[in-house]
Design a protein around this motif. Sequence first.
Motif, PDB file in Angstrom:
ATOM      1  N   THR A   3      -0.298  10.377  20.642  1.00  0.00           N
ATOM      2  CA  THR A   3      -1.233   9.264  20.399  1.00  0.00           C
ATOM      3  C   THR A   3      -2.638   9.828  20.403  1.00  0.00           C
ATOM      4  OG1 THR A   3      -1.281   8.830  22.766  1.00  0.00           O
ATOM      5  CG2 THR A   3       0.201   7.465  21.461  1.00  0.00           C
ATOM      6  N   GLY A   4      -3.598   8.979  20.024  1.00  0.00           N
ATOM      7  CA  GLY A   4      -5.001   9.375  20.079  1.00  0.00           C
ATOM      8  C   GLY A   4      -5.413  10.407  19.050  1.00  0.00           C
ATOM      9  N   CYS A   5      -4.663  10.561  17.984  1.00  0.00           N
ATOM     10  CA  CYS A   5      -5.056  11.485  16.911  1.00  0.00           C
ATOM     11  C   CYS A   5      -6.065  10.815  15.992  1.00  0.00           C
ATOM     12  CB  CYS A   5      -3.843  11.896  16.082  1.00  0.00           C
ATOM     13  SG  CYS A   5      -2.671  12.881  17.001  1.00  0.00           S
ATOM     14  N   ILE A   6      -6.780  11.647  15.238  1.00  0.00           N
ATOM     15  CA  ILE A   6      -7.676  11.116  14.210  1.00  0.00           C
ATOM     16  C   ILE A   6      -7.040  11.405  12.846  1.00  0.00           C
ATOM     17  CG2 ILE A   6      -9.985  11.181  13.217  1.00  0.00           C
ATOM     18  CD1 ILE A   6     -11.010  12.117  15.924  1.00  0.00           C
ATOM     19  N   ILE A   7      -6.776  10.323  12.124  1.00  0.00           N
ATOM     20  CA  ILE A   7      -6.067  10.446  10.844  1.00  0.00           C
ATOM     21  C   ILE A   7      -6.964   9.917   9.728  1.00  0.00           C
ATOM     22  CG2 ILE A   7      -3.969   9.865   9.576  1.00  0.00           C
ATOM     23  CD1 ILE A   7      -2.704   9.074  12.313  1.00  0.00           C
ATOM     24  N   ALA A   8      -7.232  10.752   8.739  1.00  0.00           N
ATOM     25  CA  ALA A   8      -7.995  10.304   7.562  1.00  0.00           C
ATOM     26  C   ALA A   8      -7.049   9.537   6.648  1.00  0.00           C
ATOM     27  CB  ALA A   8      -8.578  11.497   6.828  1.00  0.00           C
ATOM     28  N   VAL A   9      -7.523   8.374   6.140  1.00  0.00           N
ATOM     29  CA  VAL A   9      -6.677   7.550   5.269  1.00  0.00           C
ATOM     30  C   VAL A   9      -7.435   7.174   3.999  1.00  0.00           C
ATOM     31  CG1 VAL A   9      -5.304   6.598   7.170  1.00  0.00           C
ATOM     32  CG2 VAL A   9      -7.352   5.383   6.422  1.00  0.00           C
ATOM     33  N   GLY A  10      -6.719   7.218   2.876  1.00  0.00           N
ATOM     34  CA  GLY A  10      -7.323   6.814   1.605  1.00  0.00           C
ATOM     35  C   GLY A  10      -6.263   6.663   0.542  1.00  0.00           C
ATOM     36  N   GLY A  11      -6.677   6.210  -0.640  1.00  0.00           N
ATOM     37  CA  GLY A  11      -5.715   6.028  -1.722  1.00  0.00           C
ATOM     38  C   GLY A  11      -6.382   6.089  -3.084  1.00  0.00           C
ATOM     39  N   PHE A  12      -5.609   6.518  -4.070  1.00  0.00           N
ATOM     40  CA  PHE A  12      -6.100   6.643  -5.455  1.00  0.00           C
ATOM     41  C   PHE A  12      -4.871   6.411  -6.332  1.00  0.00           C
ATOM     42  CE2 PHE A  12      -8.173   9.922  -8.627  1.00  0.00           C
ATOM     43  CZ  PHE A  12      -8.505   8.880  -9.474  1.00  0.00           C
ATOM     44  N   GLN A  13      -4.846   5.234  -6.972  1.00  0.00           N
ATOM     45  CA  GLN A  13      -3.628   4.788  -7.655  1.00  0.00           C
ATOM     46  C   GLN A  13      -3.831   4.658  -9.156  1.00  0.00           C
ATOM     47  OE1 GLN A  13      -0.593   3.254  -6.668  1.00  0.00           O
ATOM     48  NE2 GLN A  13      -0.751   3.358  -4.438  1.00  0.00           N
ATOM     49  N   ASP A  60      -1.761  -0.337   9.843  1.00  0.00           N
ATOM     50  CA  ASP A  60      -1.246  -1.184  10.927  1.00  0.00           C
ATOM     51  C   ASP A  60      -0.405  -0.371  11.911  1.00  0.00           C
ATOM     52  OD1 ASP A  60      -2.438  -3.337   9.836  1.00  0.00           O
ATOM     53  OD2 ASP A  60      -0.613  -4.256   9.013  1.00  0.00           O
ATOM     54  N   THR A  61       0.487   0.450  11.362  1.00  0.00           N
ATOM     55  CA  THR A  61       1.416   1.178  12.233  1.00  0.00           C
ATOM     56  C   THR A  61       0.700   2.267  13.011  1.00  0.00           C
ATOM     57  OG1 THR A  61       2.876   0.894  10.347  1.00  0.00           O
ATOM     58  CG2 THR A  61       3.790   2.049  12.219  1.00  0.00           C
ATOM     59  N   ALA A  62      -0.215   2.959  12.353  1.00  0.00           N
ATOM     60  CA  ALA A  62      -0.930   4.039  13.040  1.00  0.00           C
ATOM     61  C   ALA A  62      -1.804   3.478  14.161  1.00  0.00           C
ATOM     62  CB  ALA A  62      -1.778   4.820  12.043  1.00  0.00           C
ATOM     63  N   LYS A  63      -2.459   2.327  13.897  1.00  0.00           N
ATOM     64  CA  LYS A  63      -3.300   1.706  14.937  1.00  0.00           C
ATOM     65  C   LYS A  63      -2.451   1.252  16.118  1.00  0.00           C
ATOM     66  CE  LYS A  63      -7.450   0.029  12.599  1.00  0.00           C
ATOM     67  NZ  LYS A  63      -8.101  -1.151  11.982  1.00  0.00           N
ATOM     68  N   LEU A  64      -1.317   0.639  15.780  1.00  0.00           N
ATOM     69  CA  LEU A  64      -0.399   0.161  16.809  1.00  0.00           C
ATOM     70  C   LEU A  64       0.055   1.298  17.722  1.00  0.00           C
ATOM     71  CD1 LEU A  64       0.616  -2.798  16.877  1.00  0.00           C
ATOM     72  CD2 LEU A  64       2.756  -1.989  15.896  1.00  0.00           C
ATOM     73  N   ASN A  65       0.105   2.504  17.168  1.00  0.00           N
ATOM     74  CA  ASN A  65       0.552   3.657  17.934  1.00  0.00           C
ATOM     75  C   ASN A  65      -0.606   4.426  18.569  1.00  0.00           C
ATOM     76  OD1 ASN A  65       3.666   4.166  17.733  1.00  0.00           O
ATOM     77  ND2 ASN A  65       3.026   3.280  15.786  1.00  0.00           N
ATOM     78  N   GLY A  66      -1.784   3.789  18.590  1.00  0.00           N
ATOM     79  CA  GLY A  66      -2.888   4.335  19.369  1.00  0.00           C
ATOM     80  C   GLY A  66      -3.691   5.446  18.707  1.00  0.00           C
ATOM     81  N   HIS A  67      -3.657   5.504  17.375  1.00  0.00           N
ATOM     82  CA  HIS A  67      -4.452   6.534  16.698  1.00  0.00           C
ATOM     83  C   HIS A  67      -5.758   5.953  16.191  1.00  0.00           C
ATOM     84  CE1 HIS A  67      -1.065   9.207  16.942  1.00  0.00           C
ATOM     85  NE2 HIS A  67      -0.295   8.298  16.371  1.00  0.00           N
ATOM     86  N   ARG A  68      -6.712   6.842  15.967  1.00  0.00           N
ATOM     87  CA  ARG A  68      -7.978   6.433  15.365  1.00  0.00           C
ATOM     88  C   ARG A  68      -7.943   6.822  13.898  1.00  0.00           C
ATOM     89  NH1 ARG A  68     -13.093   8.460  17.589  1.00  0.00           N
ATOM     90  NH2 ARG A  68     -11.996  10.183  18.580  1.00  0.00           N
ATOM     91  N   LEU A  69      -8.487   5.948  13.058  1.00  0.00           N
ATOM     92  CA  LEU A  69      -8.407   6.209  11.623  1.00  0.00           C
ATOM     93  C   LEU A  69      -9.791   6.504  11.068  1.00  0.00           C
ATOM     94  CD1 LEU A  69      -5.828   3.446  10.702  1.00  0.00           C
ATOM     95  CD2 LEU A  69      -5.421   5.865  11.137  1.00  0.00           C
ATOM     96  N   TYR A  70      -9.831   7.478  10.183  1.00  0.00           N
ATOM     97  CA  TYR A  70     -11.077   7.884   9.536  1.00  0.00           C
ATOM     98  C   TYR A  70     -10.977   7.465   8.070  1.00  0.00           C
ATOM     99  CZ  TYR A  70     -14.608  11.119   7.681  1.00  0.00           C
ATOM    100  OH  TYR A  70     -15.693  11.669   7.040  1.00  0.00           O
ATOM    101  N   PRO A  71     -11.748   6.415   7.673  1.00  0.00           N
ATOM    102  CA  PRO A  71     -11.559   5.862   6.327  1.00  0.00           C
ATOM    103  C   PRO A  71     -12.186   6.742   5.237  1.00  0.00           C
ATOM    104  CG  PRO A  71     -13.293   4.662   7.483  1.00  0.00           C
ATOM    105  CD  PRO A  71     -12.779   5.686   8.448  1.00  0.00           C
ATOM    106  N   LEU A  72     -11.424   7.034   4.216  1.00  0.00           N
ATOM    107  CA  LEU A  72     -11.951   7.741   3.040  1.00  0.00           C
ATOM    108  C   LEU A  72     -12.286   6.659   2.013  1.00  0.00           C
ATOM    109  CD1 LEU A  72      -9.214  10.518   3.114  1.00  0.00           C
ATOM    110  CD2 LEU A  72     -11.603  10.810   3.772  1.00  0.00           C
TER     111      LEU A  72
END
Length: 503
Positions: A3-13, A60-72
Amino acid sequence: MSTGCIIAVGGFQHETNTFAPHKATFDAFDRADSWPALTRGEALFSVMDGLNIPISGFIDTAKLNGHRLYPLLWCSAEPSSFVTSDAYERIVNEFCDSLRAADHLDAVYLDLHGAMVVENYEDGEGEMLRRVREIVGDQIPVVVSLDLHANITDAMIEHASAITIFRTYPHLDMATTGARAYALLEKILGGDNMIGRMRKIPFLFPLTSQCTDFEPCRSIYDSLEAIVAETPGLASIDFACGFPPADIAECGASVVAYGTDRTVVESALDRLYQQVLGAEPEFKNELLDPDEAVLEAMQLNSKKPVVLADAQDNPGAGGTSDTTGLLEALVNNGARGAVLAILYDPEVAEQAHRAGVGATLDARLGGKSGFEGADPFQGQFRVEALGDGRFVYTGAMKLNSRAELGQMALLRVLSDDADVRVIVGSVRVQCLDLAIIRHLGIEPTEQKILAVKSTVHFRADFDPIAGRTLVVVAPGAHPCRLVDLAYRNLRAGVRLEPMGPEH
Ligand SMILES: [Zn+2]
């Protein structure tokens, strides 16, 4: 579990139909349509909240599991021909700049489609993942979710740590797939050394044969979880149907698997591969010409609406959404109680708004996109209703998503014999939700015939109210008979249809 990881998240569709007439410019990614507009930074979390989009499920799932998200950033454009180099470089550069700006990252999640062709790259996602990998290095996991229509490439497998893919078409499980991508990431963060393998299926099959409500796709997708459950050491296994109207070497369906043991991964992959090969004779592609389909719909005399899928002019597969072959067939055959949606024609939508409800118009409707075989429908129309294109989707696939479709109009074709109405729109989007019809004051369940510019996605919302659904091949930039496509870059030896001729 970490838990407590920093995960970058983004998308390009983007889903690229290289046979379609118009390219995807930066503006197409920037604006809202039936998907959100280009979104960056913290806004990503509020915009995606509660939507059936892969990144929503991941967040939703990553937050629920206690991670911090870094928005791209996240963006999408309606399927079309090639993504312009300008759009691609602007978007990927912004991605890469925000990745470089992160102080510390433990992982990256990307919500990609997997069938993006750029003017100068056959494999848009493979090239993007290569650049992302160059920035984050080999030690940071990069987990990706892809659309069921992904044309998976060796480069994607090489640069992603793990990939998972939608398992329903209509795509009801987009957010669920994002959540599954998180589950794979969790295994990697927990120390699993993931080995991935991919194998291309040696035959193409059109979107009209890919619906997971029917065989053989239903059984193939149903078997995926069972294979994982029966195979210790296997983390995931997936099947992508591919997006056939893409003239690239690595076009077509694939199987892909991840796990910690090479032999286990390879043997599970082989099991699924053999299952798909064994199903080759079962792929059906029942298509009717427009006159045949309209006459059959009229003869059925069904109490519930007969739905006609204008499968080849589906804007969700790169169609221009303005061909008039099915409209002509409805009018010429004297169809009654028929509504067609959505015919893309911003000029006529504006003309209708200027004229007002009740007015009569002379118009050349549709057929303006330059697609060969699309002629305008010349006629007189009465404006029956107007809409601003702002509403909320109600069907399961896009539930709660906001539509931003601009000026819309319901036009009645003035004819002595036929009772045909057309929903005209000024944004090119697929008619996959009953809310589109209701936006113009029409109750879809009360119609005799509903003609929709969609290939399969409409089925989630329309099949439950339909007496019958017929698939029509009227002119359109998304050919459903693949032997008709003039492939030049496709790898040699691929069968162009199940049990069909080799390329
Ligand atoms: Zn798709």
